[in-house]
Write a protein that holds these residues in place. Structure first.
Motif, PDB file in Angstrom:
ATOM      1  N   SER A 173      -9.023 -11.006 -11.477  1.00 53.82           N
ATOM      2  CA  SER A 173      -8.855  -9.538 -11.436  1.00 53.82           C
ATOM      3  C   SER A 173      -7.702  -8.698 -12.069  1.00 53.82           C
ATOM      4  N   PHE A 174      -6.680  -8.909 -12.117  1.00 48.55           N
ATOM      5  CA  PHE A 174      -5.004  -8.515 -12.526  1.00 48.55           C
ATOM      6  C   PHE A 174      -5.167  -8.701 -14.295  1.00 48.55           C
ATOM      7  N   GLY A 175      -5.601 -10.252 -14.283  1.00 49.07           N
ATOM      8  CA  GLY A 175      -4.971 -10.372 -16.165  1.00 49.07           C
ATOM      9  C   GLY A 175      -6.523  -9.967 -16.939  1.00 49.07           C
ATOM     10  N   GLU A 176      -7.752 -10.214 -16.283  1.00 50.86           N
ATOM     11  CA  GLU A 176      -8.466  -9.309 -16.373  1.00 50.86           C
ATOM     12  C   GLU A 176      -7.926  -7.402 -16.819  1.00 50.86           C
ATOM     13  N   HIS A 196      -0.888 -14.654 -10.795  1.00 50.65           N
ATOM     14  CA  HIS A 196      -0.255 -15.329  -9.446  1.00 50.65           C
ATOM     15  C   HIS A 196       0.893 -15.231  -9.264  1.00 50.65           C
ATOM     16  N   LEU A 197       2.068 -14.316  -9.844  1.00 52.28           N
ATOM     17  CA  LEU A 197       3.218 -14.102  -9.916  1.00 52.28           C
ATOM     18  C   LEU A 197       3.060 -12.654  -9.249  1.00 52.28           C
ATOM     19  N   ALA A 198       2.028 -11.847  -9.794  1.00 53.94           N
ATOM     20  CA  ALA A 198       2.130 -10.702  -9.247  1.00 53.94           C
ATOM     21  C   ALA A 198       1.717 -10.726  -8.044  1.00 53.94           C
ATOM     22  N   HIS A 199       0.349 -11.733  -7.427  1.00 52.38           N
ATOM     23  CA  HIS A 199      -0.001 -11.508  -5.935  1.00 52.38           C
ATOM     24  C   HIS A 199       1.207 -12.409  -5.204  1.00 52.38           C
ATOM     25  N   TYR A 200       1.435 -13.323  -5.565  1.00 52.04           N
ATOM     26  CA  TYR A 200       3.146 -13.847  -4.503  1.00 52.04           C
ATOM     27  C   TYR A 200       3.625 -12.913  -4.639  1.00 52.04           C
ATOM     28  N   HIS A 201       4.692 -12.092  -5.350  1.00 49.20           N
ATOM     29  CA  HIS A 201       5.667 -10.865  -4.946  1.00 49.20           C
ATOM     30  C   HIS A 201       4.883 -10.070  -4.139  1.00 49.20           C
ATOM     31  N   ALA A 221       4.732  -6.344   1.615  1.00 46.99           N
ATOM     32  CA  ALA A 221       4.981  -8.444   1.955  1.00 46.99           C
ATOM     33  C   ALA A 221       4.114  -8.856   3.165  1.00 46.99           C
ATOM     34  N   LEU A 222       3.327  -9.674   3.830  1.00 47.04           N
ATOM     35  CA  LEU A 222       2.999  -9.886   5.334  1.00 47.04           C
ATOM     36  C   LEU A 222       3.286  -9.733   6.316  1.00 47.04           C
ATOM     37  N   GLN A 253       5.617  -5.591 -14.129  1.00 48.36           N
ATOM     38  CA  GLN A 253       6.944  -5.516 -13.546  1.00 48.36           C
ATOM     39  C   GLN A 253       6.852  -6.658 -13.029  1.00 48.36           C
ATOM     40  N   VAL A 254       6.880  -7.711 -12.944  1.00 48.73           N
ATOM     41  CA  VAL A 254       7.364  -8.876 -12.671  1.00 48.73           C
ATOM     42  C   VAL A 254       6.616 -10.115 -13.464  1.00 48.73           C
ATOM     43  N   LEU A 255       8.287 -10.587 -13.767  1.00 48.57           N
ATOM     44  CA  LEU A 255       8.145 -11.959 -15.084  1.00 48.57           C
ATOM     45  C   LEU A 255       8.245 -12.741 -14.323  1.00 48.57           C
TER      46      LEU A 255
END
Length: 271
Positions: free
Chosen positions: A239-242, A199-204, A213-214, A94-96
């Motif tokens: 975890s996301f990548g796997e 990492h991008l998905a986590h940041y988003h 958002a936090l 959902q995000v690139l």
């Protein structure tokens, strides 16, 4: 006090690294450079770009920066391979990123700071800015070496490399594997790329998405995100990548044969 010279009182650090000897000639990679205009850049933002493309995927415009690898080096994949994986992953990710960069490291960088890839929260490649995933060229025939005495995080990464198809041989103190084309492809295209998307998905999720958002204040959310231990951010990305890799395999999207890199075959707008 005796004026007699006593050799046993000589400073034993003289001529050693403890006294600064040869510190100016350290085999280390400078973290940043300053160009003639006074602009600073990190060493991994310096590319000798040979091809530039723009890919449109699900409303995301991604700039692909390609640096031709040196002889004997490989990325394990082509921009078209990455394009195919991202098109398959968009419904789940959902995000690139804004940029995908194929980068050839120097010999010193390869020795001192070897990586498969990087995620940059804000990259500056001259005229191209934004979030970026960097994929680094690997030297075929080079040796992967892992100590038998591994902490838990290293053991987990070692097992991932084994799952990627790297053939390790046990020696007296290490596990060693020779880098081969298929192993490099499996690690970079089917794992590293998806890990950096994590990492991008986590940041988003924690910073950019107002619903998750936090904090309502994006600056505060960013500070909270980066205050997390790096191990927590790495765990999320793994975890996301796997999970993404597992879903793509079940859908039959990966693995696939390498797609030859032809400019006419990619849906792009070139510079």
């Amino acid at each position: 006090m005796s004026s007699v010279w006593r050799p046993e009182r000589r400073n034993r650090n003289i001529g050693t690294s403890w006294s600064g000897y040869s510190k100016s000639n350290d085999m280390r990679v400078p973290e940043s450079w300053q160009d003639k205009h006074g602009n600073y850049s990190m060493f991994y933002e310096r590319l000798k770009i040979t091809d530039t493309h723009e890919i449109n995927i699900g409303g995301f415009k991604i700039r692909v920066l390609y640096e031709e690898p040196r002889e004997g080096f490989t990325y394990g994949c082509t921009p078209l391979d990455v394009n195919k994986v991202l098109r398959s992953a968009i419904n789940l990710s959902q995000v690139l990123p804004d940029i995908i960069a194929f980068r050839q490291p120097t010999r010193k960088q390869q020795q001192q700071k070897p990586v498969w890839g990087r995620f940059l929260y804000f990259a500056d490649f001259g005229n191209h800015h934004g979030t970026a995933i960097i994929l680094e060229a690997q030297e075929l025939g080079a040796t992967l070496k892992w100590s038998k005495r591994m902490p838990l995080e290293d053991r987990a990464e070692y097992e991932r490399l084994v799952a990627d198809g790297h053939l390790f041989i046990e020696t007296k103190r290490h596990f060693e594997a020779e880098l081969r084309a298929q192993g490099v492809r499996n690690t970079i295209l089917y794992r590293t790329l998806l890990h950096e998307l994590g990492h991008l998905a986590h940041y988003h999720q924690d910073v950019l998405d107002r619903q998750t958002a936090l904090d309502f204040d994006q600056e505060v959310a960013r500070d909270l995100y980066f205050s997390k231990p790096s191990s927590e951010r790495e765990a999320f990305a793994h975890s996301f990548g796997e999970d993404l890799s597992r879903s793509l395999k079940l859908a039959g999207e990966i693995p696939f044969d390498s797609i030859k890199f032809e400019k006419a075959d990619i849906e792009v707008r070139t510079n």
